[in-house]
Design a protein around this motif. Structure first.
Motif, PDB file in Angstrom:
ATOM      1  N   LEU A   1     102.849 -49.050  19.861  1.00  0.00           N
ATOM      2  CA  LEU A   1     101.450 -49.039  19.990  1.00  0.00           C
ATOM      3  C   LEU A   1     101.175 -47.642  20.406  1.00  0.00           C
ATOM      4  CD1 LEU A   1      99.014 -50.975  19.540  1.00  0.00           C
ATOM      5  CD2 LEU A   1      99.236 -51.434  22.201  1.00  0.00           C
ATOM      6  N   ASP A   2     100.181 -46.966  20.072  1.00  0.00           N
ATOM      7  CA  ASP A   2      99.831 -45.697  20.635  1.00  0.00           C
ATOM      8  C   ASP A   2      99.345 -45.605  21.970  1.00  0.00           C
ATOM      9  OD1 ASP A   2      98.964 -42.834  20.324  1.00  0.00           O
ATOM     10  OD2 ASP A   2      96.603 -43.489  20.185  1.00  0.00           O
TER      11      ASP A   2
ATOM     12  N   LYS B   1      95.931 -46.199  23.311  1.00  0.00           N
ATOM     13  CA  LYS B   1      95.260 -47.312  23.060  1.00  0.00           C
ATOM     14  C   LYS B   1      96.029 -48.464  24.193  1.00  0.00           C
ATOM     15  CE  LYS B   1      93.859 -50.886  20.323  1.00  0.00           C
ATOM     16  NZ  LYS B   1      92.376 -51.235  20.467  1.00  0.00           N
ATOM     17  N   LYS B   2      97.168 -48.200  24.090  1.00  0.00           N
ATOM     18  CA  LYS B   2      97.938 -49.049  25.322  1.00  0.00           C
ATOM     19  C   LYS B   2      97.378 -48.905  26.667  1.00  0.00           C
ATOM     20  CE  LYS B   2     102.353 -50.668  26.743  1.00  0.00           C
ATOM     21  NZ  LYS B   2     103.846 -50.348  26.797  1.00  0.00           N
TER      22      LYS B   2
ATOM     23  N   VAL C   1      97.893 -56.716  25.425  1.00  0.00           N
ATOM     24  CA  VAL C   1      98.858 -55.539  24.632  1.00  0.00           C
ATOM     25  C   VAL C   1      99.601 -56.062  23.546  1.00  0.00           C
ATOM     26  CG1 VAL C   1     100.900 -54.103  24.967  1.00  0.00           C
ATOM     27  CG2 VAL C   1      99.147 -54.255  26.720  1.00  0.00           C
TER      28      VAL C   1
ATOM     29  N   ALA D   1      96.884 -56.192  20.577  1.00  0.00           N
ATOM     30  CA  ALA D   1      96.722 -54.853  20.088  1.00  0.00           C
ATOM     31  C   ALA D   1      97.848 -54.706  19.271  1.00  0.00           C
ATOM     32  CB  ALA D   1      96.648 -53.840  21.266  1.00  0.00           C
ATOM     33  N   ARG D   2      99.041 -54.893  19.603  1.00  0.00           N
ATOM     34  CA  ARG D   2     100.171 -54.781  18.570  1.00  0.00           C
ATOM     35  C   ARG D   2     100.409 -55.576  17.201  1.00  0.00           C
ATOM     36  NH1 ARG D   2     105.677 -54.956  20.849  1.00  0.00           N
ATOM     37  NH2 ARG D   2     106.427 -54.217  18.678  1.00  0.00           N
TER      38      ARG D   2
ATOM     39  N   GLN E   1      97.740 -54.144  14.860  1.00  0.00           N
ATOM     40  CA  GLN E   1      98.266 -52.858  14.352  1.00  0.00           C
ATOM     41  C   GLN E   1      99.536 -53.226  13.107  1.00  0.00           C
ATOM     42  OE1 GLN E   1     100.890 -50.577  16.979  1.00  0.00           O
ATOM     43  NE2 GLN E   1     100.749 -48.830  15.460  1.00  0.00           N
TER      44      GLN E   1
END
Length: 93
Positions: free
Chosen positions: A3-4, A7-8, A31, A34-35, A38
Motif C-alpha cells: 500500500l502507498d 495512503k496508509k 489498513v 485499503a489493501r 487496491q
C-alpha cells in the motif's frame, strides 16, 4: 504490491483511537480494507493474475477473523467500524 505510504498514513490517522495508535483492531482492519480495495482494482485490470487473487483471498480471510474478534469483544465499536468502512457484517459461527 504494498500500500502507498501516504495512503496508509492517512488511513491510520483516520481510524486511530489516539495519537501513535497503529496496532488497534480498527486500524488493522482499515489498513487491510485499503489493501483489499487496491488489489481488487488491480484484478479488474489483470484478470489472470492468480497469485494476486490468492493474496486477496488470504487477506480477506485475515480481515474477517479480525472482524469476528472485534465483534466478540465490543459490538458497538465493531458496528461503527463496519458502517464507516462500508463492508458487510461477519456472521458469527
Amino acid at each position: 504490491m504494498p500500500l502507498d505510504q501516504t495512503k496508509k498514513q492517512s488511513v491510520i490517522a483516520d481510524y486511530a483511537a489516539k495519537d501513535g495508535d497503529t496496532g488497534s483492531t480498527e486500524v488493522q482492519i482499515a489498513v487491510m480494507q485499503a489493501r483489499i480495495e487496491q488489489i481488487t482494482d488491480h484484478l479488474k485490470r489483470n484478470k489472470k493474475d492468480f497469485h494476486s487473487l490468492r493474496g486477496l483471498l488470504l487477506l480477506v480471510g485475515k480481515r474477517r477473523r479480525l472482524e469476528a474478534y472485534l465483534r466478540r469483544t465490543d459490538v458497538v465499536r465493531y458496528r461503527s467500524l463496519v458502517s464507516r468502512l462500508g463492508i458487510r457484517e461477519v456472521k458469527p459461527r
